[in-house]
Write an enzyme that holds these catalytic residues in place. Structure first.
Site, short mmCIF file in Angstrom:
data_model
loop_
_atom_site.label_atom_id
_atom_site.label_comp_id
_atom_site.label_asym_id
_atom_site.label_seq_id
_atom_site.Cartn_x
_atom_site.Cartn_y
_atom_site.Cartn_z
N HIS A 40 0.87 -1.20 0.00
CA HIS A 40 0.00 0.00 0.00
C HIS A 40 0.89 1.23 0.00
O HIS A 40 1.48 1.59 1.02
CB HIS A 40 -0.91 0.01 1.24
CG HIS A 40 -1.84 1.19 1.27
ND1 HIS A 40 -3.20 1.07 1.40
CD2 HIS A 40 -1.61 2.53 1.18
CE1 HIS A 40 -3.76 2.28 1.40
NE2 HIS A 40 -2.80 3.18 1.26
N HIS B 270 1.63 5.38 -1.74
CA HIS B 270 1.28 6.55 -2.56
C HIS B 270 2.55 7.06 -3.22
O HIS B 270 3.45 7.56 -2.54
CB HIS B 270 0.64 7.64 -1.69
CG HIS B 270 -0.61 7.17 -1.03
ND1 HIS B 270 -1.84 7.28 -1.64
CD2 HIS B 270 -0.82 6.51 0.13
CE1 HIS B 270 -2.76 6.73 -0.84
NE2 HIS B 270 -2.17 6.25 0.23
N ASN C 172 -5.21 7.32 -5.93
CA ASN C 172 -5.91 8.55 -5.55
C ASN C 172 -5.17 9.81 -6.00
O ASN C 172 -4.83 10.68 -5.21
CB ASN C 172 -6.18 8.59 -4.03
CG ASN C 172 -4.90 8.63 -3.19
OD1 ASN C 172 -3.87 8.11 -3.60
ND2 ASN C 172 -4.97 9.24 -2.02
N LYS D 245 -9.55 -0.17 -5.64
CA LYS D 245 -9.51 0.46 -4.33
C LYS D 245 -10.83 1.14 -4.02
O LYS D 245 -11.33 1.94 -4.83
CB LYS D 245 -8.37 1.49 -4.31
CG LYS D 245 -8.24 2.29 -3.04
CD LYS D 245 -7.74 1.44 -1.87
CE LYS D 245 -7.91 2.15 -0.54
NZ LYS D 245 -6.71 2.78 -0.05
N HIS E 81 -10.47 1.19 2.05
CA HIS E 81 -10.22 2.20 3.08
C HIS E 81 -11.41 2.09 4.02
O HIS E 81 -12.51 2.53 3.70
CB HIS E 81 -10.11 3.61 2.48
CG HIS E 81 -9.77 4.64 3.52
ND1 HIS E 81 -8.56 5.28 3.59
CD2 HIS E 81 -10.49 5.09 4.58
CE1 HIS E 81 -8.55 6.09 4.65
NE2 HIS E 81 -9.72 6.01 5.26
N HIS F 288 -4.55 -0.62 5.88
CA HIS F 288 -4.01 0.15 7.01
C HIS F 288 -4.93 0.09 8.24
O HIS F 288 -5.46 1.11 8.68
CB HIS F 288 -3.70 1.60 6.63
CG HIS F 288 -4.69 2.30 5.74
ND1 HIS F 288 -6.03 2.35 6.02
CD2 HIS F 288 -4.54 2.97 4.58
CE1 HIS F 288 -6.64 3.03 5.06
NE2 HIS F 288 -5.76 3.40 4.18
N LEU G 108 -4.73 9.27 7.99
CA LEU G 108 -6.03 8.61 8.08
C LEU G 108 -5.89 7.16 7.65
O LEU G 108 -5.20 6.90 6.67
CB LEU G 108 -7.06 9.33 7.21
CG LEU G 108 -7.51 10.67 7.79
CD1 LEU G 108 -8.35 11.45 6.78
CD2 LEU G 108 -8.30 10.48 9.09
N ASP H 209 1.60 2.70 3.53
CA ASP H 209 0.75 3.89 3.36
C ASP H 209 1.59 5.16 3.40
O ASP H 209 1.12 6.22 3.83
CB ASP H 209 -0.37 3.93 4.41
CG ASP H 209 -1.47 4.91 4.03
OD1 ASP H 209 -1.56 5.29 2.85
OD2 ASP H 209 -2.25 5.29 4.93
C1 NCD Z 1 -3.33 9.19 2.06
C2 NCD Z 1 -2.85 10.24 1.03
O1 NCD Z 1 -2.28 11.25 1.44
O2 NCD Z 1 -2.97 9.98 -0.17
N1 NCD Z 1 -3.36 9.78 3.36
C3 NCD Z 1 -3.32 9.14 4.55
O3 NCD Z 1 -3.48 9.78 5.59
N2 NCD Z 1 -3.12 7.85 4.63
C4 NCD Z 1 -4.66 8.66 1.66
C5 NCD Z 1 -5.05 7.39 2.39
O4 NCD Z 1 -4.48 6.33 2.16
O5 NCD Z 1 -5.97 7.44 3.21
ZN ZN Z 2 -3.10 5.18 1.63
#
Ligand code: NCD
Ligand code: ZN
Length: 354
Positions: free
Chosen positions: A16, A18, A44, A105, A142, A180, A229, A257
């Site tokens: 997971h 970003h 996202n 997702k 999520h 997460h 989050l 995450d």
């Molecule tokens: C993530 C993001 O910034 O893209 N933020 C987070 O707090 N984890 C989005 C997500 O996975 O919820």
């Molecule tokens: Zn995430």
């Protein structure tokens, strides 16, 4: 005579992540590809990656950026996902499978960063979810309800009862990853649900949820870099997560995450959610496992259970960590942007050697 402790394990994967896009992509990617063999790339972006075509274009940008990385990072493999919306077409699922997309997702609309296009009503997705079950594409969830009147700290536990379990009952063949997870209720749900009658379930756990409880956000003042989050929870929940991650259960595996945001957007009157952990990800996990004397379980959690769940081969490379302290940099420069990593300026007991 003192001897340093070293730990050599199969190269881990991040289930997971970003990676973002544009000018920062290469820098974000550089940190993850130094440590991990593969990563599941979250969709996202703005606009979100909602179709196979967009996912393949994003994948091509990532592969292009990989070519500019140091040689030992070039074998990194991005695993692509699609962002489920109310309007995702069932016909997109077969195409996704064929194109090598590994999952879809689910962001409940408004649950987190860039989730405005998320699902408003899961009933609208029934046909798509059936197609996913049929093509063995898992749903990454999520898991938080979004109603404003529900306490932020209760959103995951309520999601299980109100959304997740009913969803799995309606789609008993669907495989689900509860992303997460942050609560003992999520651990219990993943551990105890009967997968003989329902599709397989697994969960990813971040390093920050293994290492910190919600006090970290308020220690001596507001600490925006600990805000993510789902939000950090009480100590009892952290302990339940640590217990699950270090247990023999195949259902829990690594997902950082890691979610970078510019310093000025985190240190803001309405700061963004997301912790940037990629540069020291493996060391953070080693620290958490070491804290309970369970380093011997790290390899299964970080390197075996994820590929086993996704039906992919385990990595063949190895990585080594050493128990020598390092200081986490106070910031990283990504193009024009300054990014503050989690626990910036503090020390960590473990160092990644390569
Ligand atoms: C993530 C993001 O910034 O893209 N933020 C987070 O707090 N984890 C989005 C997500 O996975 O919820
Ligand atoms: Zn995430």
């Amino acid at each position: 005579m003192t001897s340093t402790t070293k730990l050599t394990i199969t190269q881990p994967d991040d289930w997971h992540l970003h990676l973002r896009d544009g000018v920062v992509l290469k820098d974000v990617l550089g940190h993850t590809s130094r440590q991990f063999g593969r990563a599941i790339v979250m969709p996202n972006l703005r606009p979100p990656i909602t179709t196979v075509e967009l996912a393949l274009q994003y994948q091509a940008r990532i592969l292009q950026a990989i070519k500019e990385l140091p040689e030992n990072s070039q074998s990194f493999v991005p695993l692509m996902t699609l962002y489920l919306t109310d309007n995702t077409k069932a016909s997109e699922i077969a195409k996704a499978k064929e194109a090598g997309i590994v999952a879809l997702k689910l962001y409940p609309a408004g649950a987190t960063t860039n989730s405005d296009a998320g699902v408003t009503n899961l009933a609208k997705c029934d046909e798509v979810l059936d197609a996913m079950a049929q093509h063995n594409l898992p749903l990454l969830v999520h898991g938080e309800v979004t109603s404003a009147e529900i306490d932020l700290f209760d959103r995951e536990a309520i999601f299980i009862e109100e959304v997740l379990h009913p969803l799995r009952m309606r789609h008993p063949q669907l495989r689900v990853v509860f992303e997460h997870i942050t609560t003992s209720q999520a651990v219990d749900y993943v551990n105890t649900t009967d997968t003989a009658n329902l599709g397989e379930i697994a969960a990813t756990i971040t390093a920050h949820h293994l290492l910190y409880n919600r006090n970290a956000i308020f220690l001596g003042g507001i600490r925006p870099h600990f805000y993510c989050l789902p939000v950090l929870k009480r100590e009892q929940h952290r302990l339940a997560l640590l217990n699950a991650a270090t247990s023999d259960s195949k259902r829990f595996f690594l997902g950082t995450d890691s979610a970078p945001h510019s310093k000025h957007l985190k240190e803001n009157e309405c700061g963004c959610a997301g912790c940037f952990t990629a540069p020291q990800a493996v060391e953070f996990y080693a620290q958490a496992f070491d804290s309970v004397g369970k380093l011997q379980q790290l390899e299964a959690f970080a390197s075996f259970r994820g590929p086993d769940f996704y039906g992919l081969p385990r990595n063949t490379k190895q990585i080594t960590l050493e128990k020598t302290s390092q200081t986490i940099p106070s910031t990283y420069q990504f193009g024009e942007e300054e990014i503050v990593p989690l626990n910036a300026g503090k020390s960590l007991d473990w160092t990644f050697l390569g």
